[in-house]
Scaffold this active site. Structure first.
Site, short mmCIF file in Angstrom:
data_model
loop_
_atom_site.label_atom_id
_atom_site.label_comp_id
_atom_site.label_asym_id
_atom_site.label_seq_id
_atom_site.Cartn_x
_atom_site.Cartn_y
_atom_site.Cartn_z
N HIS A 67 0.81 -1.23 0.00
CA HIS A 67 0.00 0.00 0.00
C HIS A 67 0.85 1.28 0.00
CE1 HIS A 67 -3.11 -2.92 0.97
NE2 HIS A 67 -4.05 -1.99 0.83
N GLY B 158 -0.55 -2.95 -5.90
CA GLY B 158 -1.55 -4.01 -5.72
C GLY B 158 -2.93 -3.45 -5.51
N GLU C 197 -13.27 -9.88 -0.18
CA GLU C 197 -14.09 -8.66 -0.35
C GLU C 197 -14.37 -8.44 -1.83
OE1 GLU C 197 -12.62 -6.09 3.50
OE2 GLU C 197 -11.48 -5.86 1.64
N GLU D 74 -19.26 -3.93 0.73
CA GLU D 74 -18.49 -3.00 1.55
C GLU D 74 -18.87 -1.55 1.24
OE1 GLU D 74 -13.82 -1.68 2.26
OE2 GLU D 74 -14.27 -3.57 1.26
N CYS E 102 -17.04 1.05 1.28
CA CYS E 102 -16.05 1.64 0.38
C CYS E 102 -16.32 1.26 -1.07
CB CYS E 102 -14.64 1.19 0.75
SG CYS E 102 -13.95 2.04 2.19
N CYS F 65 -11.13 1.91 6.82
CA CYS F 65 -11.23 2.62 5.54
C CYS F 65 -12.63 3.15 5.29
CB CYS F 65 -10.79 1.70 4.40
SG CYS F 65 -11.65 0.11 4.38
N CYS F 66 -13.66 2.46 5.77
CA CYS F 66 -15.03 2.88 5.47
C CYS F 66 -15.42 4.20 6.16
CB CYS F 66 -16.02 1.77 5.82
SG CYS F 66 -15.85 0.32 4.73
#
Length: 814
Positions: A168, A217, A329, A345, A347, A413-414
């Site tokens: 990341h 990625g 996911e 999700e 996101c 993250c959401c």
């Protein structure tokens, strides 16, 4: 109009002097030469809508500071101070936690543009100073490696760029670029923008045709690079974004392929369906749309059209959610759209909205705005509580009553994506091209649209989504001829989505579905519908008024026959809103309800319910069993359905979107038992599970059944744990049956190494006498008989296997 904030206008002037189109949010505005249509940036849209204004204000006053507080509490912000040498300590958290801070900064920047806040402005200045100090001399920014290069967080890689599959590193800074552009445009300050530019320059030196051919990625940097290009005018940022996109699915040099999970199995222009991790996929398609908008690349556009068609035809939930599988996911196979186990999700819903917005601008077709609208009122909005401080990560379409919004997540993250998305909605309302202005969403407020030699003010007044009447006032600076194009939603034209994946059930009792448009009090004649828009062409004069009236009957929705999970079931819609049944409104259960196709359905607005919602009421039947082995009784009832986005705001209980029409699909509610009427407590319960699962009388299909609620001691491993029933009064019990949860092959729960039953007597815990044996078999009940005891409390004590946790799907006692 509230668009003359000095700092905001200063930033806009700076932007225009650099020959870049105005715009802030997720490529919500593009330069005139970029795309078929240009969005009207949210800085030129002032919302005073009864539905959205309060959510935007809650986001500004609650969610933004709440997320900053959580970033402080969890060490996310301290990581920058540690990397800068401002404080001591090890890196705290997950390798991609930097991105959470960047996303909240982005949302805070949007909030500043909507509402001046000197305190928030100063907070951002201080935070950005820490980020700048954490940046290494050559521009590198990745706090986990800077803090301790020899011992970075798990999956960060041994050295720079060594594990881009999962590190990341590039994903994080992509979010920084987005935040930097938003902050610069909102305030005119270059502090974070300069950090972003230094980092992008480093990455441009490292990667490219003459450098490394690796790709991230997790896609995201492509979106951020295009935004940097638009702000700075530096074409090499656009070229680098395109390079990363073009390298996907191609091997060579130091390049390794990551496979379908990361959309890295084939070159992007050859991909045919949405595949793999749903959020990654959405960010990829957004990046492709951005580059296509700037370059006109037909191969990109053709691929995007192909992938989008497959999604809306075979992989889109009725709510606009995407990503059927918890594992990875990810998207599932065609028509794989389960309800209780749906991942969906938050996101991914946001990413889907961003992509459809871009596709709308790219093609100038209302069908993409139809999907966007479905997402924002349903699949996205369910992810945030009305209080602004509780969040869904997955958004299932059915629940046994044990799944609830959470205050935060270790991978959060959401929440931080929500905080930046809510204010962006203003930027999706209007668009324009050389011929006219497009109204995409029906949200009350004002907008300023700049046209050649003219400024047009549009004012919407509406109580949408509860009422289909929309009043639009046109105020051109001077009379001018242009097209005013008003989206006629798919749900008005008889299409829930732009495919045959879902369809409305014809009942014969609906009112005339035809919409009406009047201009200055007179019906508009010969309205042309082009690409989903009613195109009104005339010379517009100050004060011209358009009234659009969309009928909003209650509609029954059927899914395509290939969607196995929805066969024999129907859903409810009214306008853009998808509805659900929740137990609190329907006698404590919903899984036992069947709704006949000819149910008498009526809508009623309730201003005092859930912030003001329109509910749907209808006739149905509920199945009950009065006594064990007794006959099943089908009782006529009246049900109440609420908007799906509003579920889980009151008492815990079951929920479903898809309602059985066939008796065989409704689940009979068995008679109460000793277990089902008992209070349950435990030594520990994983936050996403519930102790109530053990006595909800839901029959498991197997020990790895993920379709029903479960109780687990996760993530306690190898420990001795307990769960207990507290009876309303002393009871005689002489047996128990336990159905263990064991997800071998998918997770870390196993049947226990051993277990026993204890009862409390005289303040002491005693083993039940003469126990017949404690089984630990999978996929069935493990029964133990013992001499009768009388007690108020019965405890199950389990010794978990070394290295594993455990759980229970159902626990019966007699």
């Amino acid at each position: 109009m509230n668009v003359e904030k000095p700092y905001m206008r200063r930033g806009a002037r700076m932007l225009m002097t650099m020959s870049v189109a105005a715009g802030l949010l997720h490529a919500a505005a593009h330069a005139a030469e970029d795309v078929r249509m240009n969005a009207v940036p949210f800085t030129d849209v002032h919302i005073n809508d009864a539905f959205w204004s309060k959510r935007m204000e809650t986001n500004r006053t609650m969610t933004v500071p709440y997320c900053f507080d959580k970033c402080e509490e969890t060490g996310r912000i301290d990581n920058f101070a540690k990397a800068a040498g401002l404080m001591d300590g090890a890196f705290n958290g997950i390798r991609f936690n930097d991105s959470d801070v960047f996303k909240v900064i982005e949302g805070a920047a949007y909030a500043l543009s909507l509402h001046p806040d000197p305190e928030l402005d100063r907070y951002l200045d201080d935070l950005i100073a820490k980020i700048a100090a954490a940046q290494e001399e050559d521009g590198y920014l990745y706090t986990t490696r800077t803090i301790d290069p020899e011992n970075p967080a798990s999956a960060a890689g041994e050295e720079r760029w060594s594990y881009l599959r999962h590190s990341h590193e590039l994903y994080n800074v992509g979010h920084m670029y987005e935040a930097a552009v938003a902050h610069y445009l909102a305030t005119g300050k270059r502090s974070l923008l300069d950090v972003a530019i230094r980092n992008a320059d480093l990455i441009d030196r490292v990667f490219g045709p003459d450098g490394r051919h690796d790709v991230p990625g997790h896609e995201e940097i492509e979106i951020g690079l295009v935004k940097l290009h638009r702000v700075t005018g530096e074409k090499r940022y656009l070229d680098l974004a395109r390079f990363f996109l073009d390298q996907r699915g191609r091997s060579g040099g130091r390049r390794e392929l990551y496979g379908p999970y990361a959309q890295d199995h084939r070159p992007v222009i050859e991909q045919e369906t949405p595949i793999g991790h749903a959020v990654r996929a959405m960010y990829l398609y957004c990046g492709m749309a951005d580059v296509a908008a700037l370059t006109g690349d037909r191969a990109y556009i053709t691929a995007l059209d192909r992938i989008w068609a497959n999604m809306v035809e075979k992989k889109l939930y009725l709510t606009g959610g995407i990503g059927a599988r918890q594992s990875g996911e990810a998207f599932g196979e065609d028509y794989e759209l389960p309800n209780a186990s749906a991942y969906n999700e938050t996101c991914a819903a946001i990413g889907n909205a961003l992509w459809n917005h871009r596709m709308n601008l790219l093609h100038g077709h209302a069908k993409y705005a139809d999907v966007l609208e479905r997402i924002i009122y349903n699949g996205f909005l369910s992810g945030i509580s009305m209080s602004g401080d509780r969040f869904f990560y997955p958004n299932p379409l059915a629940s046994g009553g044990t799944y609830h919004r959470s205050p935060w997540f270790s991978c959060s993250c959401c929440p931080v994506n929500i905080v930046r998305f809510v204010p962006s909605i203003a930027g999706y309302v209007y668009a324009h091209d050389e011929n006219g202005i497009y109204v995409n969403l029906f949200i009350a407020g004002d907008a300023r649209i700049e046209r050649p030699g003219n400024t047009v003010i549009l004012r919407q007044s509406t109580n949408y989504p509860w009422d289909g009447r929309v009043d639009i006032t046109v105020q051109p600076q001077r009379p001018a001829e242009f097209d005013l194009c008003i989206r006629i939603p798919g749900w008005v034209r008889g299409r829930p989505v732009p495919s045959d994946l879902y369809s409305y059930v014809e009942r014969g009792d609906e009112p005339d579905p035809a919409f009406k448009i009047a201009i200055n009090g007179r019906p508009a004649a010969d309205v042309e519908i082009e690409r989903g828009y009613a195109r009104l062409r005339r010379t517009w004069r100050p004060g011209d008024e358009i009234v659009v009236d969309f009928p909003m009957p209650v509609r029954l929705v059927a899914a395509h026959e290939e969607v196995e999970a929805d066969r024999g079931r129907l859903a409810l819609e009214r306008g853009p809103i998808v509805y659900c049944l929740e137990a609190v409104d329907n006698g404590g259960h919903v899984r036992n309800i069947r709704m006949p196709r000819d149910s008498d359905l009526e809508a009623e607005h309730r201003a005092d319910l859930l912030g003001g919602v329109t509910v749907i009421e209808g006739d149905a039947f509920a199945l009950h069993q009065q006594q064990e082995d007794g006959p099943v009784v089908e009782e006529a009832i009246e049900f109440t359905a609420i908007p799906y986005y509003a579920w889980d705001h009151r008492a815990a209980g079951e929920m479903t979107v898809w309602i059985p029409t066939e008796r065989a699909l409704a689940q009979v509610i068995p008679p109460p038992t000793t277990a089902s009427t008992s209070r349950v407590t435990a030594s520990h319960c994983w936050g996403d599970d519930s102790v109530l699962a053990v006595n909800d009388q839901r029959e498991p299909a197997g020990s790895a059944d993920h379709s029903i609620p479960r109780f687990t001691w996760w993530d306690h491993r190898g420990t001795t744990e307990w769960i207990q029933y507290e009876f309303p009064e002393k009871r005689w019990v002489s047996s128990a049956e336990v159905y263990w949860f064991d997800d071998t092959g998918a997770g870390g729960c196993r049947v226990p190494a051993s277990w026993r039953l204890l009862f409390r007597e005289g303040g002491e815990w005693k083993p039940v006498p003469a126990a017949s044996g404690y089984g630990v078999q999978r996929d069935g009940y493990n029964r133990v008989d013992f001499d009768p005891i009388q007690t108020r409390v019965l405890r199950l004590e389990a010794k978990l296997q070394d290295g594993f946790s455990g759980g229970i799907l159902e626990w019966q006692v007699e």
